[in-house]
Design a protein around this motif. Structure first.
Motif, PDB file in Angstrom:
ATOM      1  N   ALA A  44       0.827  -1.210   0.000  1.00  0.00           N
ATOM      2  CA  ALA A  44       0.000   0.000   0.000  1.00  0.00           C
ATOM      3  C   ALA A  44       0.858   1.255   0.000  1.00  0.00           C
ATOM      4  O   ALA A  44       0.508   2.264  -0.624  1.00  0.00           O
ATOM      5  N   LEU A  45       2.002   1.208   0.693  1.00  0.00           N
ATOM      6  CA  LEU A  45       2.903   2.358   0.727  1.00  0.00           C
ATOM      7  C   LEU A  45       3.429   2.701  -0.668  1.00  0.00           C
ATOM      8  O   LEU A  45       3.661   3.871  -0.984  1.00  0.00           O
ATOM      9  N   ARG A  46       3.621   1.673  -1.497  1.00  0.00           N
ATOM     10  CA  ARG A  46       4.138   1.891  -2.845  1.00  0.00           C
ATOM     11  C   ARG A  46       3.052   2.218  -3.855  1.00  0.00           C
ATOM     12  O   ARG A  46       3.335   2.587  -4.991  1.00  0.00           O
ATOM     13  N   HIS A  47       1.794   2.092  -3.424  1.00  0.00           N
ATOM     14  CA  HIS A  47       0.669   2.270  -4.346  1.00  0.00           C
ATOM     15  C   HIS A  47       0.519   3.727  -4.777  1.00  0.00           C
ATOM     16  O   HIS A  47       0.548   4.639  -3.953  1.00  0.00           O
TER      17      HIS A  47
ATOM     18  N   LEU B 198      -8.027  -0.459   3.347  1.00  0.00           N
ATOM     19  CA  LEU B 198      -9.259  -0.428   2.551  1.00  0.00           C
ATOM     20  C   LEU B 198      -9.269   0.776   1.619  1.00  0.00           C
ATOM     21  O   LEU B 198      -9.553   0.651   0.411  1.00  0.00           O
ATOM     22  N   LEU B 199      -8.972   1.949   2.147  1.00  0.00           N
ATOM     23  CA  LEU B 199      -8.960   3.160   1.325  1.00  0.00           C
ATOM     24  C   LEU B 199      -7.918   3.057   0.211  1.00  0.00           C
ATOM     25  O   LEU B 199      -8.174   3.443  -0.935  1.00  0.00           O
ATOM     26  N   ALA B 200      -6.733   2.521   0.544  1.00  0.00           N
ATOM     27  CA  ALA B 200      -5.696   2.378  -0.467  1.00  0.00           C
ATOM     28  C   ALA B 200      -6.127   1.404  -1.561  1.00  0.00           C
ATOM     29  O   ALA B 200      -5.883   1.638  -2.753  1.00  0.00           O
ATOM     30  N   ALA B 201      -6.772   0.311  -1.176  1.00  0.00           N
ATOM     31  CA  ALA B 201      -7.231  -0.675  -2.161  1.00  0.00           C
ATOM     32  C   ALA B 201      -8.299  -0.090  -3.082  1.00  0.00           C
ATOM     33  O   ALA B 201      -8.389  -0.471  -4.256  1.00  0.00           O
ATOM     34  N   LEU B 202      -9.089   0.831  -2.556  1.00  0.00           N
ATOM     35  CA  LEU B 202     -10.120   1.467  -3.383  1.00  0.00           C
ATOM     36  C   LEU B 202      -9.518   2.477  -4.360  1.00  0.00           C
ATOM     37  O   LEU B 202     -10.190   2.891  -5.308  1.00  0.00           O
TER      38      LEU B 202
ATOM     39  N   VAL C 209     -11.039 -11.313   4.653  1.00  0.00           N
ATOM     40  CA  VAL C 209      -9.796 -11.131   3.896  1.00  0.00           C
ATOM     41  C   VAL C 209      -8.639 -10.714   4.806  1.00  0.00           C
ATOM     42  O   VAL C 209      -7.490 -11.067   4.546  1.00  0.00           O
ATOM     43  N   PHE C 210      -8.947  -9.985   5.872  1.00  0.00           N
ATOM     44  CA  PHE C 210      -7.863  -9.579   6.770  1.00  0.00           C
ATOM     45  C   PHE C 210      -7.323 -10.754   7.603  1.00  0.00           C
ATOM     46  O   PHE C 210      -6.263 -10.637   8.218  1.00  0.00           O
ATOM     47  N   MET C 211      -8.052 -11.868   7.643  1.00  0.00           N
ATOM     48  CA  MET C 211      -7.534 -13.058   8.325  1.00  0.00           C
ATOM     49  C   MET C 211      -6.601 -13.866   7.426  1.00  0.00           C
ATOM     50  O   MET C 211      -5.891 -14.750   7.892  1.00  0.00           O
ATOM     51  N   ASN C 212      -6.628 -13.567   6.123  1.00  0.00           N
ATOM     52  CA  ASN C 212      -5.769 -14.270   5.170  1.00  0.00           C
ATOM     53  C   ASN C 212      -4.415 -13.569   5.103  1.00  0.00           C
ATOM     54  O   ASN C 212      -4.259 -12.564   4.418  1.00  0.00           O
ATOM     55  N   LYS C 213      -3.444 -14.071   5.832  1.00  0.00           N
ATOM     56  CA  LYS C 213      -2.147 -13.401   5.956  1.00  0.00           C
ATOM     57  C   LYS C 213      -1.244 -13.622   4.742  1.00  0.00           C
ATOM     58  O   LYS C 213      -0.196 -12.990   4.632  1.00  0.00           O
ATOM     59  N   SER C 214      -1.643 -14.504   3.830  1.00  0.00           N
ATOM     60  CA  SER C 214      -0.806 -14.769   2.658  1.00  0.00           C
ATOM     61  C   SER C 214      -1.324 -14.090   1.394  1.00  0.00           C
ATOM     62  O   SER C 214      -0.751 -14.246   0.322  1.00  0.00           O
ATOM     63  N   MET C 215      -2.399 -13.332   1.496  1.00  0.00           N
ATOM     64  CA  MET C 215      -3.008 -12.713   0.321  1.00  0.00           C
ATOM     65  C   MET C 215      -2.094 -11.634  -0.255  1.00  0.00           C
ATOM     66  O   MET C 215      -1.549 -10.808   0.474  1.00  0.00           O
ATOM     67  N   SER C 216      -1.943 -11.646  -1.572  1.00  0.00           N
ATOM     68  CA  SER C 216      -1.134 -10.631  -2.244  1.00  0.00           C
ATOM     69  C   SER C 216      -1.917  -9.331  -2.343  1.00  0.00           C
ATOM     70  O   SER C 216      -3.145  -9.310  -2.192  1.00  0.00           O
ATOM     71  N   TRP C 217      -1.181  -8.229  -2.604  1.00  0.00           N
ATOM     72  CA  TRP C 217      -1.846  -6.936  -2.725  1.00  0.00           C
ATOM     73  C   TRP C 217      -2.844  -6.924  -3.881  1.00  0.00           C
ATOM     74  O   TRP C 217      -3.952  -6.416  -3.734  1.00  0.00           O
ATOM     75  N   SER C 218      -2.477  -7.501  -5.010  1.00  0.00           N
ATOM     76  CA  SER C 218      -3.385  -7.487  -6.165  1.00  0.00           C
ATOM     77  C   SER C 218      -4.657  -8.273  -5.874  1.00  0.00           C
ATOM     78  O   SER C 218      -5.757  -7.846  -6.246  1.00  0.00           O
ATOM     79  N   ASP C 219      -4.536  -9.411  -5.188  1.00  0.00           N
ATOM     80  CA  ASP C 219      -5.726 -10.191  -4.829  1.00  0.00           C
ATOM     81  C   ASP C 219      -6.570  -9.452  -3.798  1.00  0.00           C
ATOM     82  O   ASP C 219      -7.811  -9.461  -3.860  1.00  0.00           O
ATOM     83  N   PHE C 220      -5.903  -8.832  -2.844  1.00  0.00           N
ATOM     84  CA  PHE C 220      -6.618  -8.047  -1.832  1.00  0.00           C
ATOM     85  C   PHE C 220      -7.374  -6.897  -2.486  1.00  0.00           C
ATOM     86  O   PHE C 220      -8.563  -6.671  -2.206  1.00  0.00           O
TER      87      PHE C 220
END
Length: 510
Positions: A52-55, A355-359, A461-472
């Motif tokens: 998210a920092l690099r987004h 959440l805001l960054a993903a949006l 989704v926040f319980m999934n610790k292996s999720m990539s940024w693109s999938d999130f």
């Protein structure tokens, strides 16, 4: 040239205020602490956070995000709610005593007007109880413009600020000291109009006055005459206006969010201050998001969720639950995983930032933090502030002198947040609650963009610790589809104050 965010609360009125600038912005963007500094704050989602920092959002993404809602075919109902040219003779006086915070009391005021109309009674300006948590003694007249309230409703019901001398004995203290025949204390939750006619009208006939307490949530949302429903909306969206000093401070905060003061350096190296007035830079200049970060100690404890603070935090919140609610918290029956799967856990500052960054919001976004007190203080907010360095609140935007009238007054502080949030381009809340519900309803009424987080999806989704940024990001964008201000019609048992369509509006003619 270096640009610097402001912290001094400079007024745009023709009154000069002394202020200072804190310099920590370079190359046009705020500098941020290195990730190792935040590790001390125990990031729960460090993989996502680094991404998210690099987004950086594209101009197209930002344009879509800030685009106002299109016309959805509804408009506020503005015709008179009363068809009579004069009010009939009053059946007596109605008093209500309202507990809760500002937004719960706001709903109670609307219901009180409706009950007075149902009973053809005169309403005494509602009494606001002192909240046991915030200890705010603000009265109705401290928060709302009484003259405006009475004037807007003058054709609907009779309203008085004080009882006549013959009823001066009818006070809160009077009812607290003994059982009184004029007190109605058995009103069921979501009572029907007929219940009031059958149970309160006889009290008015016998004594000329009835005091209803408790009263919160004591009027049904279903099977009400349409004129009563529209009257409730009229109270909520037209009659309840904050006092002038709250509106003035709110207007100042909105102005400073839209047109911030920055420090610049001229050709010969002299520093000077200028007001940003160009709102066409493609990065949302002049626009801002209002975030209600409902993450106080009450919320954290009552949720019974694990927020990553370790054993010490779990024990502290458990002890607080026992002290305040004697352990009677339904969520305590479930595990943290079960609560998150059900969407019952409030989003932490870190999670709302993700959440805001993903949006699509990036580190150029102006964020207004509307909240009374965040559990964990600045340490808990650090991750959100790193993602959104242009984050402001009342203290960073206004001087202590400007805030003097609201200091120590939780309801007045909440009123300022309400005002600013109603004037924001986008509103989002970290969890459901009275402020969230009030904003969703009021902004729906005016067709303003409001993000309603999909709490079940986010909990999972926040319980999934292996999720990539693109999938999130994909999961968030899909999960938030049709949750960005699109009209949702009220269903049975739902609040008219959260879902004002169709009761409070009418369809626009094509």
């Amino acid at each position: 040239m270096k640009l610097h965010r402001h912290h001094g609360g400079l007024s745009f009125a023709p009154i000069l205020f002394f202020f200072f600038i804190t310099l920590f912005v370079t190359s046009g963007h705020a500098t941020t602490p290195v990730l190792s500094e935040l590790n001390a704050q125990k990031l729960r989602h460090s993989r996502l956070f680094k991404s998210a920092l690099r987004h950086q959002a594209s101009n197209e993404q930002l344009s879509d995000l800030w685009m106002p809602l299109s016309n959805q075919g509804w408009k506020p109902f503005v015709e008179p709610t009363s068809t009579s040219s004069s009010l009939p003779e009053s059946s007596g006086y109605i008093q209500v005593f309202l507990d809760g915070g500002l937004n719960q009391q706001r709903m109670g005021i609307c219901d009180a007007v409706a009950v007075a109309k149902i009973l053809n009674a005169t309403l005494v300006i509602p009494y606001l109880e002192v909240n046991p948590v915030w200890q705010d003694t603000s009265s109705f007249t401290d928060i709302f413009d009484v003259d405006h309230f009475v004037n807007v409703l003058k054709d609907d019901i009779s309203i008085v600020s004080e009882l006549p001398d013959e009823y001066a004995w009818s006070t809160r203290e009077y009812y607290a000291s003994a059982i009184r025949s004029t007190r109605v204390k058995n009103a069921p939750l979501h009572a029907s109009a007929n219940w009031y006619l059958e149970n309160v009208s006889p009290v008015l006939e016998s004594y000329g006055i009835a005091a209803i307490s408790p009263f919160s949530h004591r009027l049904a949302f279903d099977n009400m005459p349409i004129e009563i429903q529209r009257l409730r909306c009229k109270v909520n969206f037209e009659a309840l206006v904050f006092v002038s000093h709250v509106r003035s401070l709110g207007e100042a905060l909105v102005s400073r969010l839209r047109y911030p003061i920055v420090e610049s350096i001229d050709a010969v190296g002299t520093k000077y201050l200028r007001q940003v007035v160009d709102t066409k830079d493609g990065h949302g200049a002049g626009k801002f998001v209002s975030l209600h970060l409902r993450f106080d100690k009450d919320m954290a404890a009552h949720s019974a969720c694990d927020f990553g603070g370790g054993k010490a935090e779990k024990l502290a919140l458990a002890k607080y639950r026992q002290t305040i609610w004697q352990g009677r918290v339904m969520n305590s029956r479930f595990t943290n995983e079960e609560l998150r799967n059900q969407g019952r856990c409030p989003l932490t500052p870190e999670e709302i930032g993700l959440l805001l960054a993903a949006l699509g919001f990036d580190n150029t976004t102006r964020l207004y933090l509307a909240s009374h007190k965040v559990y964990g203080g600045e340490a808990r907010i650090a991750a959100l502030r790193q993602l959104f360095p242009y984050m402001e609140d009342k203290k960073s935007l206004a001087s202590s002198a400007e805030r003097a009238q609201i200091n120590g007054k939780a309801s007045l502080s909440a009123a300022v947040d309400y005002y600013v949030s109603m004037h924001s381009d986008i509103f989002i809340s970290a969890s459901p609650g009275n402020m969230h519900n009030a904003m969703v309803g009021h902004r729906t009424y005016l067709n303003l963009k409001t993000i309603r987080p999909n709490m079940v999806l986010l909990g999972q989704v926040f319980m999934n610790k292996s999720m990539s940024w693109s999938d999130f990001q994909e999961a968030v964008v899909e999960g938030q589809r049709n949750r960005l201000g699109e009209i949702k019609e009220r269903k049975p048992k739902q609040s008219i104050y959260t879902y004002p369509v169709p009761d409070c509006v009418c369809q626009q003619q094509s």
